[in-house]
Design an enzyme around this catalytic site. Structure first.
Site, short mmCIF file in Angstrom:
data_model
loop_
_atom_site.label_atom_id
_atom_site.label_comp_id
_atom_site.label_asym_id
_atom_site.label_seq_id
_atom_site.Cartn_x
_atom_site.Cartn_y
_atom_site.Cartn_z
N SER A 182 0.84 -1.20 0.00
CA SER A 182 0.00 0.00 0.00
C SER A 182 0.87 1.24 0.00
O SER A 182 2.02 1.22 0.46
CB SER A 182 -0.90 0.00 1.24
OG SER A 182 -1.52 1.26 1.43
N TYR A 195 -2.71 -0.87 10.35
CA TYR A 195 -2.77 -1.30 8.95
C TYR A 195 -1.50 -0.89 8.19
O TYR A 195 -0.87 -1.70 7.50
CB TYR A 195 -4.00 -0.69 8.29
CG TYR A 195 -4.08 -0.86 6.78
CD1 TYR A 195 -4.56 -2.03 6.23
CD2 TYR A 195 -3.68 0.18 5.93
CE1 TYR A 195 -4.65 -2.17 4.84
CE2 TYR A 195 -3.77 0.04 4.55
CZ TYR A 195 -4.25 -1.14 4.01
OH TYR A 195 -4.33 -1.28 2.65
#
Length: 292
Positions: A182, A195
């Site tokens: 990400s 996360y």
């Protein structure tokens, strides 16, 4: 939805879903899964791809694009049966076979069973796409409970170790592993601290495993894709309505991306076009420069 990138939706209406990983057909607008103009050229002819989190969002888009390029697909999903069935339908419309497997990959035994089933049905695995993930919006570190922290790490990075370990004995020279990291791996995220930490681990795992397999002369390539703000079920199921309504507007392109705009990066890395690429990450993020 238009195939002209300038005519993609800038953002989505405010909306929320109460349960992760979210349901794709409950989103409005629904994400674009494959670009209508893409004509397959059999880049993955006779290949078998195993995709975790393949029932919706980026995973679904990758599955359908791989099928259009000639691959059979095995999909692991957590619990969204309707989304999984829709993905199978789309893969089969491309003339390929699709195996659905419901499993919680945070448990090591689940990965082993899924790999065994894939080999039983298809005989081989040539491409592994580690894509399953969860995220939970928290505005303060104190609000991240031990239970949330454990769930995020077990789902996002532990499961990747488990599934990769189970698949590796079946991969051969020229095969490929592609991990979904990400943009948060590179610049962090103030409301997705746990996360973002797992995505940093995924980036490092990608580079480390690539080096390990090259040193062993196995000829198996390991790369990653780092999406930016992409319109998937994970977004309305993990953010509040206000955040969803602004999603992606702070990118240089000024809009959120679609799964159809990310999937070609996975196709490139899975195909022989990327035969001299390993240990790298492709950034599909609307123009943000991260130098990573």
């Amino acid at each position: 939805m238009s195939n002209n990138p300038d005519q993609y939706p800038t953002a989505a209406p405010a909306q929320v879903q109460q349960h992760q990983p979210g349901q794709q057909d409950a989103m409005h607008p629904e994400p674009e899964i494959i670009k209508p103009a893409h004509k397959g050229s059999q880049k993955l002819h006779n290949k078998v791809a195993l995709i975790s989190g393949g029932d919706s969002g980026i995973g679904r888009s990758v599955a359908v694009l791989f099928a259009r390029e000639g691959a059979d697909v095995a999909i692991i999903y957590l619990e969204e049966q309707e989304d999984a069935e829709k993905t199978r339908q789309l893969v089969e419309q491309e003339g390929q076979h699709c195996l659905l497997m419901k499993a919680d990959l945070s448990e090591p035994e689940a990965s082993e069973k899924c790999v065994e089933e894939t080999i039983k049905v298809f005989g081989n695995i040539h491409i592994l796409v580690n894509n399953a993930g969860v995220q939970f919006q928290q505005k303060d570190l104190a609000n991240i409970s031990p239970e949330q922290l454990e769930k995020t790490f077990k789902t996002n990075i532990f499961s990747m170790f488990y599934l990769t370990k189970a698949v590796l004995p079946h991969l051969k020279e020229g095969d490929s592993i592609i991990n979904t990291t990400s943009i948060t791996s590179y610049h962090g995220h103030d409301e997705l601290m746990d996360y973002a930490s797992t995505k940093g681990a995924i980036t490092t795992f990608t580079r480390s495993l690539s080096n390990n397999l090259m040193k062993q002369k196995k000829g198996i390539r390991v790369n990653g894709v780092a999406p930016g703000p992409i319109w998937t079920p994970l977004i309305p199921s993990s953010f509040d309505a206000e955040t969803v309504a602004k999603f992606g507007q702070d990118t240089p392109m000024g809009r959120m991306g679609q799964p159809s705009e990310v999937a070609p990066a996975y196709l490139f890395l899975a195909s022989d076009d990327a035969s001299y690429i390993t240990g790298q990450v492709i950034h599909v993020n609307g123009g943000e420069i991260v130098n990573g």
